[in-house]
Write a protein that holds these residues in place. Structure first.
Motif, PDB file in Angstrom:
ATOM      1  N   GLY A 146      20.069  -9.010  20.171  1.00 33.61           N
ATOM      2  CA  GLY A 146      19.680  -9.846  19.287  1.00 33.61           C
ATOM      3  C   GLY A 146      19.996 -11.172  19.470  1.00 33.61           C
ATOM      4  N   CYS A 147      19.926 -12.176  18.465  1.00 34.98           N
ATOM      5  CA  CYS A 147      20.305 -13.576  18.593  1.00 34.98           C
ATOM      6  C   CYS A 147      19.841 -14.249  17.296  1.00 34.98           C
ATOM      7  N   TYR A 148      20.612 -15.444  17.610  1.00 39.93           N
ATOM      8  CA  TYR A 148      20.037 -16.849  16.593  1.00 39.93           C
ATOM      9  C   TYR A 148      18.540 -17.171  16.870  1.00 39.93           C
ATOM     10  N   ASN A 149      18.143 -17.247  15.708  1.00 43.46           N
ATOM     11  CA  ASN A 149      16.706 -17.938  15.729  1.00 43.46           C
ATOM     12  C   ASN A 149      15.619 -17.602  16.624  1.00 43.46           C
ATOM     13  N   THR A 150      15.334 -18.341  17.643  1.00 39.82           N
ATOM     14  CA  THR A 150      14.609 -17.764  18.760  1.00 39.82           C
ATOM     15  C   THR A 150      14.996 -18.211  20.349  1.00 39.82           C
ATOM     16  N   ILE A 151      16.494 -17.956  20.183  1.00 38.44           N
ATOM     17  CA  ILE A 151      17.158 -18.069  21.622  1.00 38.44           C
ATOM     18  C   ILE A 151      16.865 -17.019  22.415  1.00 38.44           C
ATOM     19  N   CYS A 152      16.412 -15.656  21.929  1.00 36.92           N
ATOM     20  CA  CYS A 152      15.644 -14.811  22.661  1.00 36.92           C
ATOM     21  C   CYS A 152      14.605 -14.182  22.142  1.00 36.92           C
ATOM     22  N   PRO A 153      13.707 -13.643  23.029  1.00 36.78           N
ATOM     23  CA  PRO A 153      12.413 -13.173  22.422  1.00 36.78           C
ATOM     24  C   PRO A 153      12.738 -12.111  21.279  1.00 36.78           C
ATOM     25  N   GLY A 154      11.947 -12.258  20.239  1.00 38.26           N
ATOM     26  CA  GLY A 154      11.989 -11.284  19.166  1.00 38.26           C
ATOM     27  C   GLY A 154      11.202 -11.801  17.961  1.00 38.26           C
ATOM     28  N   PHE A 155      11.660 -13.096  17.268  1.00 41.77           N
ATOM     29  CA  PHE A 155      11.291 -13.552  16.224  1.00 41.77           C
ATOM     30  C   PHE A 155       9.728 -14.035  16.367  1.00 41.77           C
ATOM     31  N   ILE A 156       8.891 -13.738  15.614  1.00 36.62           N
ATOM     32  CA  ILE A 156       7.488 -14.155  15.631  1.00 36.62           C
ATOM     33  C   ILE A 156       7.197 -15.629  14.743  1.00 36.62           C
ATOM     34  N   GLN A 157       7.264 -16.518  15.206  1.00 34.81           N
ATOM     35  CA  GLN A 157       6.869 -17.745  14.513  1.00 34.81           C
ATOM     36  C   GLN A 157       5.457 -18.062  14.105  1.00 34.81           C
ATOM     37  N   VAL A 158       5.357 -17.949  12.656  1.00 36.02           N
ATOM     38  CA  VAL A 158       3.901 -18.066  12.473  1.00 36.02           C
ATOM     39  C   VAL A 158       3.862 -19.474  11.537  1.00 36.02           C
ATOM     40  N   SER A 159       4.618 -20.206  11.023  1.00 38.29           N
ATOM     41  CA  SER A 159       4.509 -21.568  10.401  1.00 38.29           C
ATOM     42  C   SER A 159       4.219 -22.605  11.432  1.00 38.29           C
ATOM     43  N   ARG A 160       3.357 -23.399  11.310  1.00 39.80           N
ATOM     44  CA  ARG A 160       3.176 -24.515  12.296  1.00 39.80           C
ATOM     45  C   ARG A 160       3.899 -25.873  11.898  1.00 39.80           C
ATOM     46  N   THR A 161       4.553 -25.824  10.730  1.00 42.40           N
ATOM     47  CA  THR A 161       5.508 -26.918  10.222  1.00 42.40           C
ATOM     48  C   THR A 161       6.917 -26.515   9.971  1.00 42.40           C
ATOM     49  N   ASP A 162       7.411 -25.344   9.929  1.00 36.32           N
ATOM     50  CA  ASP A 162       8.699 -25.157   9.559  1.00 36.32           C
ATOM     51  C   ASP A 162       9.226 -23.780  10.531  1.00 36.32           C
ATOM     52  N   PRO A 163      10.166 -24.194  11.465  1.00 36.35           N
ATOM     53  CA  PRO A 163      10.594 -23.254  12.250  1.00 36.35           C
ATOM     54  C   PRO A 163      11.710 -22.404  11.422  1.00 36.35           C
ATOM     55  N   LEU A 164      12.389 -21.596  12.079  1.00 34.21           N
ATOM     56  CA  LEU A 164      13.448 -20.717  11.434  1.00 34.21           C
ATOM     57  C   LEU A 164      14.775 -21.595  11.296  1.00 34.21           C
ATOM     58  N   SER A 165      14.791 -22.409  12.141  1.00 32.77           N
ATOM     59  CA  SER A 165      16.232 -23.364  12.178  1.00 32.77           C
ATOM     60  C   SER A 165      15.767 -24.846  12.195  1.00 32.77           C
ATOM     61  N   ILE A 166      16.060 -25.619  11.148  1.00 30.53           N
ATOM     62  CA  ILE A 166      15.829 -26.879  10.930  1.00 30.53           C
ATOM     63  C   ILE A 166      16.968 -27.455  10.242  1.00 30.53           C
ATOM     64  N   PRO A 167      17.394 -28.963  10.342  1.00 30.69           N
ATOM     65  CA  PRO A 167      18.249 -29.544   9.480  1.00 30.69           C
ATOM     66  C   PRO A 167      17.616 -29.514   7.870  1.00 30.69           C
ATOM     67  N   ILE A 168      18.429 -29.057   7.138  1.00 32.29           N
ATOM     68  CA  ILE A 168      17.893 -29.009   5.534  1.00 32.29           C
ATOM     69  C   ILE A 168      17.813 -30.301   4.844  1.00 32.29           C
ATOM     70  N   PRO A 169      16.697 -30.861   4.587  1.00 35.91           N
ATOM     71  CA  PRO A 169      16.496 -32.076   3.839  1.00 35.91           C
ATOM     72  C   PRO A 169      17.137 -32.325   2.640  1.00 35.91           C
ATOM     73  N   TYR A 170      17.462 -33.548   2.075  1.00 39.80           N
ATOM     74  CA  TYR A 170      17.629 -33.690   0.689  1.00 39.80           C
ATOM     75  C   TYR A 170      16.474 -33.940   0.114  1.00 39.80           C
ATOM     76  N   PRO A 171      16.412 -33.202  -1.139  1.00 38.09           N
ATOM     77  CA  PRO A 171      15.210 -33.366  -2.165  1.00 38.09           C
ATOM     78  C   PRO A 171      15.218 -34.674  -3.164  1.00 38.09           C
ATOM     79  N   HIS A 172      14.410 -35.031  -3.539  1.00 39.95           N
ATOM     80  CA  HIS A 172      14.359 -36.472  -4.643  1.00 39.95           C
ATOM     81  C   HIS A 172      14.577 -35.827  -5.946  1.00 39.95           C
ATOM     82  N   LYS A 173      15.858 -36.273  -6.187  1.00 44.08           N
ATOM     83  CA  LYS A 173      16.180 -35.900  -7.949  1.00 44.08           C
ATOM     84  C   LYS A 173      16.306 -34.571  -8.089  1.00 44.08           C
ATOM     85  N   ARG A 174      16.584 -33.682  -7.170  1.00 44.74           N
ATOM     86  CA  ARG A 174      16.878 -32.225  -7.443  1.00 44.74           C
ATOM     87  C   ARG A 174      18.104 -31.521  -6.595  1.00 44.74           C
ATOM     88  N   ASP A 175      18.270 -30.496  -6.983  1.00 44.55           N
ATOM     89  CA  ASP A 175      19.462 -29.741  -6.379  1.00 44.55           C
ATOM     90  C   ASP A 175      18.904 -29.605  -5.254  1.00 44.55           C
TER      91      ASP A 175
END
Length: 367
Positions: free
Chosen positions: A201-230
């Motif tokens: 096993g491993c983090y994210n997709t460092i090793c084969p295992g996790f199947i990525q389906v979304s074409r916009t959001d991988p398992l690991s990205i910097p978390i953005p700051y939403p506008h006027k929300r927590d």
């Protein structure tokens, strides 16, 4: 002379266009100096090279929908696309040797929910135990925070599912993490972690295992700051009743849920059909010197829940694949260093409708 000037103009224009093409390469996205994602054919992603997935057929979407609380929390996740791959392709981490080495180093230190004692690790959270299971998933909203920690420390919050027998363990986690050494900067990142057959096993997709389906959001990205929300992650790990695969999902109230991808059931020998334990945790990994980093938002929880790191709307998927409010379960509280960290529920709500956690860390948190 006019001809010469026109020639120079043409050459300059071609150069600018080519440079723009390099900068705006639609097949590659650079997040920082260490993290680069390439858009790869979904049916040729590296995870399919895993020996246990040779005959795996990709599941493009789950067969279920997520049950959401009737009351809407004020902390709502707001998605902000960092990049977008073209149809038929998905973002896959370009694993450099340095990144793989760092990830393997931190994977050895990563806290297992089935380990009673882990050197330099401290936790605060809750879990549902095996005698109330089995389980098919967990959902929760986690407030997200920036933390100032050193390159030899890590601080993270997650939901998890897993099973353990003797020395054998399978588990899955997803949540947020601050780890400058792993990610190459001090930002707060989403992440996933898994451990399956033979301890692989491993983090994210460092090793084969996790199947990525979304074409916009991988398992690991910097978390953005939403506008006027927590700033928050509303996340799920849910097992698909038909396929048995474990899906990682970002929950949305006003938009369709975001299906990031899944860990195929073939990767596991203990959680292929269900899990014995589910929980939510704040976790830190101390530096070799023994100094522990801050957890949550870096402050001990108070009665004013908005001033604290918090976890809300915890839902457990039971043995019949039904969504059950976690307050209907008897949950074990976990806090191993009350000198440096805290855990408390709201006085006007059951513990698992909302609980707060965290603390500043320091030099006297224990081993």
């Amino acid at each position: 002379m006019k001809f010469f000037c026109k020639l120079i103009t043409i050459i300059f224009t071609v150069c600018v266009v080519q440079c723009r093409e390099i900068i705006r390469n639609p097949n590659s996205f650079k997040v920082n100096e260490k993290i680069i994602y390439d858009c790869v054919d979904i049916y040729k992603q590296p995870s399919l090279s895993h020996p246990l997935l040779q005959n795996h057929k990709i599941q493009l979407k789950p067969s279920f929908s997520i049950s959401k609380p009737k009351h809407k929390t004020k902390s709502k996740i707001q998605s902000k696309k960092i990049f977008e791959c073209s149809d038929g392709t998905v973002p896959i981490l370009n694993n450099t040797n340095e990144y793989v080495t760092n990830a393997q180093h931190w994977a050895k230190k990563h806290f297992s929910p089935f380990t009673s004692d882990s050197h330099g690790t401290h936790i605060a959270g809750v879990r549902a135990l095996p005698y109330q299971g089995p389980y098919h998933g967990v959902t929760a909203l986690l407030s997200v925070h920036d933390l100032n920690i050193s390159v030899d420390q890590a601080s993270y919050a997650n939901i998890y599912i897993g099973s353990g027998v003797s020395n054998k363990v399978n588990f899955l986690q997803t949540g947020w993490m601050v780890n400058p050494s792993l990610f190459g900067d001090g930002r707060t990142w989403s992440y996933g972690f898994w451990k399956g057959v033979n301890g692989t096993g491993c983090y994210n997709t460092i090793c084969p295992g996790f199947i990525q389906v979304s074409r916009t959001d991988p398992l690991s990205i910097p978390i953005p700051y939403p506008h006027k929300r927590d700033r928050a992650l509303y996340i799920s790990i849910l097992q698909d009743k038909k396929s048995g695969n474990w899906w990682a999902i970002h929950v949305n109230y006003h938009l369709p849920d975001l299906n990031i991808g899944y860990w195929p059931k073939e990767l596991f020998d203990l959680i292929g059909t269900n899990a014995d334990m589910v929980g939510v945790l704040g976790t830190v990994q101390a530096s070799p010197s023994g100094k522990s980093p801050p957890m949550g938002n870096g402050h001990l929880p108070t009665k004013h829940f908005k001033e604290s790191a918090r976890i809300e709307n915890v839902i457990i998927i039971d043995s019949k694949y039904k969504s059950i409010a976690s307050r209907k379960y008897k949950l074990e509280k976990l806090l191993d260093s009350n000198k440096c960290y805290g855990l408390r529920g709201r006085e006007d709500l059951p513990l698992l409708d909302m609980f707060t956690y965290g603390g500043p860390g320091g030099d006297s948190c224990g081993i």
